[in-house]
Design an enzyme around this catalytic site. Structure first.
Site, mmCIF file in Angstrom:
data_model
loop_
_atom_site.group_PDB
_atom_site.id
_atom_site.type_symbol
_atom_site.label_atom_id
_atom_site.label_comp_id
_atom_site.label_asym_id
_atom_site.label_seq_id
_atom_site.Cartn_x
_atom_site.Cartn_y
_atom_site.Cartn_z
ATOM 1 C CG ASP A 32 -2.009 0.923 1.280
ATOM 2 O OD1 ASP A 32 -2.485 1.270 0.192
ATOM 3 O OD2 ASP A 32 -2.433 1.324 2.381
ATOM 4 C CG HIS A 33 -0.677 4.875 0.409
ATOM 5 N ND1 HIS A 33 -1.089 5.891 -0.419
ATOM 6 C CD2 HIS A 33 -1.773 4.481 1.106
ATOM 7 C CE1 HIS A 33 -2.384 6.108 -0.234
ATOM 8 N NE2 HIS A 33 -2.826 5.258 0.672
ATOM 9 C CG ASP A 79 0.677 7.672 -3.175
ATOM 10 O OD1 ASP A 79 0.530 8.534 -4.071
ATOM 11 O OD2 ASP A 79 0.222 7.800 -2.035
ATOM 12 C CG HIS A 111 -4.953 8.182 4.087
ATOM 13 N ND1 HIS A 111 -4.323 8.803 3.039
ATOM 14 C CD2 HIS A 111 -5.344 6.970 3.628
ATOM 15 C CE1 HIS A 111 -4.309 7.985 1.991
ATOM 16 N NE2 HIS A 111 -4.929 6.872 2.321
ATOM 17 N N GLY A 112 -6.889 8.458 8.130
ATOM 18 C CA GLY A 112 -6.956 8.715 9.571
ATOM 19 C C GLY A 112 -8.380 9.009 10.009
ATOM 20 C CB THR A 169 -10.725 4.855 9.369
ATOM 21 O OG1 THR A 169 -9.997 3.656 9.186
ATOM 22 C CG2 THR A 169 -11.008 5.095 10.849
ATOM 23 C CB VAL A 185 -10.910 -0.210 6.354
ATOM 24 C CG1 VAL A 185 -11.089 0.144 7.828
ATOM 25 C CG2 VAL A 185 -12.199 0.044 5.578
HETATM 26 O O1 G3H Z 1 -4.372 3.019 2.135
HETATM 27 C C1 G3H Z 1 -4.967 2.846 3.199
HETATM 28 C C2 G3H Z 1 -6.303 3.366 3.426
HETATM 29 O O2 G3H Z 1 -6.595 4.393 2.577
HETATM 30 C C3 G3H Z 1 -6.659 3.499 4.866
HETATM 31 O O3 G3H Z 1 -7.290 4.708 5.239
HETATM 32 O O4 G3H Z 1 -6.558 4.598 7.603
HETATM 33 O O5 G3H Z 1 -8.263 6.234 6.876
HETATM 34 O O6 G3H Z 1 -8.834 3.836 6.970
HETATM 35 P P1 G3H Z 1 -7.778 4.840 6.750
HETATM 36 ZN ZN ZN Z 2 -4.687 5.034 1.444
#
Ligand code: G3H
Ligand code: ZN
Length: 285
Positions: free
Chosen positions: A82-83, A104, A180-181, A211, A231
């Site tokens: 991820d990212h 990313d 995010h967060g 989230t 998430v």
């Molecule tokens: O790449 C991960 C997600 O976009 C997680 O986002 O931590 O706000 O749920 P979140």
């Molecule tokens: Zn993300």
């Protein structure tokens, strides 16, 4: 059942009106909890390791652990980086057997984002690993990626056709108001923007920053064309809050499994709840 690519696991999601949950993990317990939750629901599932998580667990350790878990259940499982911003890390993960990676380069200029995303897609093509890239910038903080929120960060639909064509990616993350967060206030999501992008391209669209999004927000985003729903923070919070509680209640426990079992179970509960919202239970293809 199977250890599959992102392309395979997302096949059919848009046409059949469901989203596949993609959940961040940081250790064995949350990873196994995610898989157990999905297996109970007979749902396809994407396990996501951030660059930080991969550095913490180890590249091969992450790949072999999740592959082993995938082979022990009767659902399709995808392992996604991820990212990622480092080409070296992306290549190492592809070589180790990840079935999907996200490049990313969304903070870079459009041309550079195309160049880097295309480079990753070309490398990934050697093993058949899938590639996700991002257009626009999802707000908030994801490890060391920090983006200020605002309409100017939303995906510009005019940028989509050339980006998809020239990069050769398998999934596209778009910015439409999520962050995010934890949210400080309820997010204002631009569902029309999702529909517009879905009308332009057939490749699966990805929603980041799950989230704190209310169930209706997820449902509308999926109905508008989102296929992969990320998430992360909620699971991190579940992990540490559960651990803190169980240690507090049993301060003299001598067996670590009696603490960590609760983490696994609570992560599975969160995942099951999300699967019900995303509509992907019993969607094993
Ligand atoms: O790449 C991960 C997600 O976009 C997680 O986002 O931590 O706000 O749920 P979140
Ligand atoms: Zn993300």
């Amino acid at each position: 059942m199977a250890y599959v690519t992102l392309k395979e696991i997302l096949r059919g999601a848009r046409e059949n009106g469901y989203g596949v949950g993609a959940f961040n993990f940081n250790s064995y317990e949350d990873a196994q909890g995610i898989i157990n939750g999905a297996a109970e629901k007979k749902a396809p599932v994407i396990l996501m390791a951030s660059a930080g998580a991969v550095k913490y667990i180890g590249v091969k350790q992450t790949a072999y652990m999740v592959k082993g878990m995938a082979e022990s259940v009767d659902i399709p499982v995808c392992l996604h980086l991820d990212h990622a911003t480092s080409m070296d890390l992306i290549k190492a993960c592809i070589d180790a057997g990840f079935t999907s990676v996200m490049i990313d380069a969304s903070k870079k200029a459009y041309e550079e984002n195309i160049r880097e995303s295309a480079l990753v897609a070309r490398y990934a093509g050697k093993t058949g690993c899938s590639v996700e890239a991002e257009l626009g910038r999802v707000g908030g903080k994801e490890e060391d990626v920090i983006v200020k929120e605002g309409k100017d960060t939303y995906t510009n639909p005019n940028d989509v056709p050339r980006f998809v064509k020239e990069t050769g990616i398998d999934a596209l993350a778009i910015a439409f108001g999520t962050a995010h967060g934890f949210y400080k206030k309820e997010p204002n999501l631009d569902f029309e923007l999702i529909k517009t992008v879905a009308g332009i391209t057939d490749i699966p669209l990805v929603m980041h920053g799950g989230t704190g999004v209310p169930p209706e927000g997820f449902k509308k985003a999926i109905a508008s064309g989102i296929s992969k729903v990320n998430v992360g923070t909620e699971l991190k919070a579940t992990y540490v809050n559960t651990l803190r509680d169980v240690v507090k209640k049993n301060p003299n426990e001598a067996d670590p499994r009696n603490y960590l079992k609760a983490v696994k179970e609570q992560c599975a509960e969160v995942v099951k709840g999300k699967i019900d919202i995303f509509g992907c239970a019993d969607k094993i293809v």
